[in-house]
Design a protein around this motif. Structure first.
Motif, PDB file in Angstrom:
ATOM      1  N   ALA A   1      -4.704  -3.710  -2.937  1.00 36.20           N
ATOM      2  CA  ALA A   1      -5.894  -4.394  -3.450  1.00 36.20           C
ATOM      3  C   ALA A   1      -6.199  -3.990  -4.893  1.00 36.20           C
ATOM      4  CB  ALA A   1      -7.095  -4.090  -2.549  1.00 36.20           C
ATOM      5  N   GLY A   2      -5.324  -3.143  -5.481  1.00 36.74           N
ATOM      6  CA  GLY A   2      -5.469  -2.840  -6.902  1.00 36.74           C
ATOM      7  C   GLY A   2      -6.080  -1.481  -7.206  1.00 36.74           C
ATOM      8  N   GLN A   3      -6.414  -0.686  -6.191  1.00 36.99           N
ATOM      9  CA  GLN A   3      -6.968   0.643  -6.484  1.00 36.99           C
ATOM     10  C   GLN A   3      -5.839   1.565  -6.946  1.00 36.99           C
ATOM     11  OE1 GLN A   3      -9.189   2.319  -3.199  1.00 36.99           O
ATOM     12  NE2 GLN A   3     -10.839   0.850  -3.466  1.00 36.99           N
ATOM     13  N   ARG A   4      -6.082   2.281  -8.049  1.00 33.04           N
ATOM     14  CA  ARG A   4      -5.065   3.235  -8.543  1.00 33.04           C
ATOM     15  C   ARG A   4      -5.460   4.627  -8.090  1.00 33.04           C
ATOM     16  NH1 ARG A   4      -4.270   4.680 -13.845  1.00 33.04           N
ATOM     17  NH2 ARG A   4      -2.197   5.529 -13.463  1.00 33.04           N
ATOM     18  N   LEU A   5      -5.051   4.982  -6.903  1.00 37.09           N
ATOM     19  CA  LEU A   5      -5.503   6.260  -6.350  1.00 37.09           C
ATOM     20  C   LEU A   5      -4.580   7.410  -6.750  1.00 37.09           C
ATOM     21  CD1 LEU A   5      -6.459   5.128  -2.745  1.00 37.09           C
ATOM     22  CD2 LEU A   5      -8.026   5.991  -4.490  1.00 37.09           C
ATOM     23  N   PHE A   6      -5.186   8.558  -7.053  1.00 37.08           N
ATOM     24  CA  PHE A   6      -4.424   9.795  -7.269  1.00 37.08           C
ATOM     25  C   PHE A   6      -4.708  10.730  -6.116  1.00 37.08           C
ATOM     26  CE2 PHE A   6      -6.249   8.408 -11.341  1.00 37.08           C
ATOM     27  CZ  PHE A   6      -5.105   8.176 -12.083  1.00 37.08           C
ATOM     28  N   HIS A   7      -3.683  11.465  -5.670  1.00 33.22           N
ATOM     29  CA  HIS A   7      -3.985  12.539  -4.723  1.00 33.22           C
ATOM     30  C   HIS A   7      -4.267  13.781  -5.551  1.00 33.22           C
ATOM     31  CE1 HIS A   7       0.238  13.771  -5.262  1.00 33.22           C
ATOM     32  NE2 HIS A   7       0.470  12.468  -5.233  1.00 33.22           N
ATOM     33  N   VAL A   8      -5.287  14.515  -5.166  1.00 35.05           N
ATOM     34  CA  VAL A   8      -5.682  15.707  -5.921  1.00 35.05           C
ATOM     35  C   VAL A   8      -4.830  16.872  -5.422  1.00 35.05           C
ATOM     36  CG1 VAL A   8      -7.581  17.260  -6.467  1.00 35.05           C
ATOM     37  CG2 VAL A   8      -8.007  14.801  -6.215  1.00 35.05           C
ATOM     38  N   GLY A   9      -3.788  17.182  -6.152  1.00 31.44           N
ATOM     39  CA  GLY A   9      -2.874  18.237  -5.735  1.00 31.44           C
ATOM     40  C   GLY A   9      -2.029  17.783  -4.564  1.00 31.44           C
ATOM     41  N   ARG A  10      -1.350  18.737  -3.973  1.00 28.42           N
ATOM     42  CA  ARG A  10      -0.451  18.412  -2.858  1.00 28.42           C
ATOM     43  C   ARG A  10      -0.612  19.418  -1.744  1.00 28.42           C
ATOM     44  NH1 ARG A  10       5.160  16.083  -4.921  1.00 28.42           N
ATOM     45  NH2 ARG A  10       4.329  14.913  -6.647  1.00 28.42           N
ATOM     46  N   LEU A  11      -0.267  18.975  -0.581  1.00 27.06           N
ATOM     47  CA  LEU A  11      -0.069  19.902   0.531  1.00 27.06           C
ATOM     48  C   LEU A  11       1.412  19.809   0.883  1.00 27.06           C
ATOM     49  CD1 LEU A  11      -3.123  19.051   2.835  1.00 27.06           C
ATOM     50  CD2 LEU A  11      -2.802  21.118   1.464  1.00 27.06           C
TER      51      LEU A  11
END
Ligand code: URA
Length: 241
Positions: free
Chosen positions: A95-105
């Motif tokens: 739907a066009g959201q540019r999501l970032f994950h904050v860091g990684r697990l």
């Protein structure tokens, strides 16, 4: 848009109650307290605070918590076709959201992963200089001897430099395994596993339960939740935004 309307739309209070907040000098726009009613603000750019806590008024900003299941990659896509976080948010991305994950697990680690489209927030949350505390529950091999917590707090020399925990608690010992809670404000790769290995207690299971003011609670693995207004305000405050 008028300030009281912006506050009401952000869910802070009814328009009438927002006027009271303004009159009481509790509302700040771009660094200045505003007491007159009816100020026009641009919700796309204004930085608004109530009692010093940021209220996010920009419509398209998204802040989500994922309980990442064990075995899933933290990435938005995976070249090898392994299950990844991108699969869970695929509709939002489509739907066009540019999501970032904050860091990684690590793939083997479960628990709280923040996702946002606010790049500056994500960047600051990952930066050790802001010292946002992260809490982990670890099940480890062995029965912990006295002094392990002290040792971890004092700091351990790892191959890429020293590391320490801010808090440490032994919660439970059961059938030769121990359950511990650790709080750290850094995020080097495998840091919790490496610290616990270094004190002779390899990790069997690792779950991240908190990042700053955000808690995983009883959210089920694989599910997403939209952060509440106070949680979002707390995160911005934690990184001085
Ligand atoms: N520390 C680890 O060892 N693994 C994680 O996924 C997060 C912190």
């Amino acid at each position: 848009m008028r300030l009281q309307k912006v506050l009401a739309q952000a869910g802070v209070a009814s328009r009438r109650a927002a006027e009271d907040l303004i009159a009481a000098g509790r509302v700040e726009v771009d660094g200045s307290i505003v007491v007159e009613q009816g100020l026009r603000v641009d919700p796309e750019n204004a930085v608004i605070r109530v009692d010093g806590i940021r209220v996010v008024v920009k419509k398209d900003l998204v802040h989500l918590v994922l309980n990442k299941p064990r075995g899933w990659q933290s990435t938005m896509s995976d070249d090898l076709g392994r299950p990844c976080v991108g699969d869970i948010v695929s509709e939002r991305v489509a739907a066009g959201q540019r999501l970032f994950h904050v860091g990684r697990l690590d793939a083997d680690t479960e628990g709280l992963l923040l996702l946002t489209n606010d790049g500056e927030l994500a960047h600051r949350l990952m930066h050790p200089s802001f010292e946002v505390p992260k809490t982990y529950l670890a099940t480890v091999k062995g029965v912990l001897a006295r002094g392990v917590g002290k040792q971890l707090k004092a700091g351990i020399e790892l191959e890429d430099g020293p590391a320490s925990v801010d808090e440490f608690a032994l919660l439970e010992v059961h059938e030769g395994q121990s359950l511990v809670r650790l709080v750290l404000h850094e995020g080097r790769k495998h840091i919790v596993r490496r610290l616990l290995d270094a004190v002779g207690h390899p990790v069997i299971r690792l779950v991240r339960t908190n990042i700053g003011p955000v808690a995983l609670g009883d959210q089920r693995p694989g599910t997403l939740r939209v952060l509440g207004r106070n949680e979002v305000g707390g995160l911005y405050q934690a990184v001085k935004l």
